[in-house]
Design a protein around this motif. Structure first.
Motif, PDB file in Angstrom:
ATOM      1  N   ARG A  41       0.835  -1.208   0.000  1.00 57.50           N
ATOM      2  CA  ARG A  41       0.000   0.000   0.000  1.00 57.50           C
ATOM      3  C   ARG A  41       0.863   1.249   0.000  1.00 57.50           C
ATOM      4  N   GLU A  42       1.946   1.243   0.788  1.00 58.61           N
ATOM      5  CA  GLU A  42       2.829   2.403   0.837  1.00 58.61           C
ATOM      6  C   GLU A  42       3.463   2.650  -0.525  1.00 58.61           C
ATOM      7  N   ALA A  43       3.865   1.560  -1.201  1.00 56.71           N
ATOM      8  CA  ALA A  43       4.448   1.711  -2.538  1.00 56.71           C
ATOM      9  C   ALA A  43       3.426   2.302  -3.503  1.00 56.71           C
ATOM     10  N   GLN A  44       2.187   1.820  -3.404  1.00 55.95           N
ATOM     11  CA  GLN A  44       1.133   2.339  -4.271  1.00 55.95           C
ATOM     12  C   GLN A  44       0.846   3.797  -3.954  1.00 55.95           C
ATOM     13  N   ASP A  45       0.759   4.102  -2.643  1.00 60.21           N
ATOM     14  CA  ASP A  45       0.521   5.487  -2.247  1.00 60.21           C
ATOM     15  C   ASP A  45       1.656   6.386  -2.705  1.00 60.21           C
ATOM     16  N   GLY A  46       2.895   5.881  -2.629  1.00 60.16           N
ATOM     17  CA  GLY A  46       4.034   6.668  -3.083  1.00 60.16           C
ATOM     18  C   GLY A  46       3.959   6.956  -4.573  1.00 60.16           C
ATOM     19  N   SER A  47       3.525   5.974  -5.351  1.00 59.01           N
ATOM     20  CA  SER A  47       3.366   6.187  -6.790  1.00 59.01           C
ATOM     21  C   SER A  47       2.278   7.207  -7.070  1.00 59.01           C
ATOM     22  N   ALA A  49       1.328   9.604  -5.020  1.00 55.25           N
ATOM     23  CA  ALA A  49       1.838  10.907  -4.603  1.00 55.25           C
ATOM     24  C   ALA A  49       2.735  11.492  -5.673  1.00 55.25           C
ATOM     25  N   ARG A  50       3.609  10.662  -6.235  1.00 55.76           N
ATOM     26  CA  ARG A  50       4.502  11.148  -7.282  1.00 55.76           C
ATOM     27  C   ARG A  50       3.707  11.626  -8.496  1.00 55.76           C
TER      28      ARG A  50
END
Length: 219
Positions: A41-47, A49-50
């Motif tokens: 989820r954090e990786a997805q959220d980071g994507s 956000a970017r």
């Protein structure tokens, strides 16, 4: 002797089984799965956000008014029922323009240049902080009075001039690979630009955009 050893091995295995019961093993597996899901989820959220940062920064670079871009963004993200941008003055000493900035503004060493630092807010969210160096002689008296005495954003005040923005730089401040997601007060990126009217520069801005632009409100 062999029977004794076998019996001791059996007892040892039983003891080990009692020490790590199936319920605890399932719990550990569930915790591991949860941690993996959280990382995903954090990786997805980071994507995400970017992608949002890239979208907003591209709009800012392409537009003549950062204020107009932020108001449209505020409405799209549902950050406030009234998506107006308010410029809250930040008290503090003036930052002198310096020779290089005066050259970009095409003013001599004795020409007055005023300084204004504000937080641009939408509702309760601080979307950016901006430093403005502007030439008061190239604005109308009403514009100068509004900048001195109101919370009107610079872009609103000078809109009658039909300004253009000449971008000088875009600097990314938040790095997705650093881990975690940016908080609402964390700087994401900065933009420096010179505002012109009829080809004549009248203001230089340095804007720093915060993690509050990533917030999703009600729409």
């Amino acid at each position: 002797m062999e029977r004794t050893a076998t019996r001791m091995l059996t007892v040892g295995l039983a003891t080990l089984g009692a020490a790590v019961p199936p319920a605890d093993l399932s719990s550990a597996q569930a915790q591991a799965a949860g941690a993996a899901a959280e990382t995903s989820r954090e990786a997805q959220d980071g994507s995400e956000a970017r992608a949002l940062i890239e979208t907003l920064s591209a709009r800012l670079l392409a537009a003549p008014s950062a204020t107009a871009v932020l108001e449209a963004w505020c409405a799209e993200r549902g950050l406030s029922p009234d998506p107006r941008i308010v410029a809250v003055r930040v008290p503090g000493p003036d930052k002198l323009p310096g020779a290089a900035r005066r050259e970009r503004l095409a003013v001599g060493p004795d020409e007055p240049v005023r300084y204004r630092r504000v937080r641009l807010t939408c509702g309760t969210h601080v979307l950016s902080e901006a430093d403005n160096w502007y030439v008061p002689s190239r604005l109308t008296p009403a514009m100068n009075a509004a900048l001195d005495g109101t919370q009107a954003p610079f872009g609103h005040v000078v809109r009658p001039l039909g300004p253009s923005r000449r971008n000088r730089s875009l600097t990314m401040l938040w790095r997705p690979e650093s881990g975690g997601l940016p908080g609402p007060g964390e700087p994401l990126f900065s933009v420096e630009a010179v505002l012109t009217a009829g080809g004549v520069p009248f203001c230089e801005v340095a804007e720093t955009y915060t993690g509050a632009v990533l917030i999703q409100g009600e729409r």
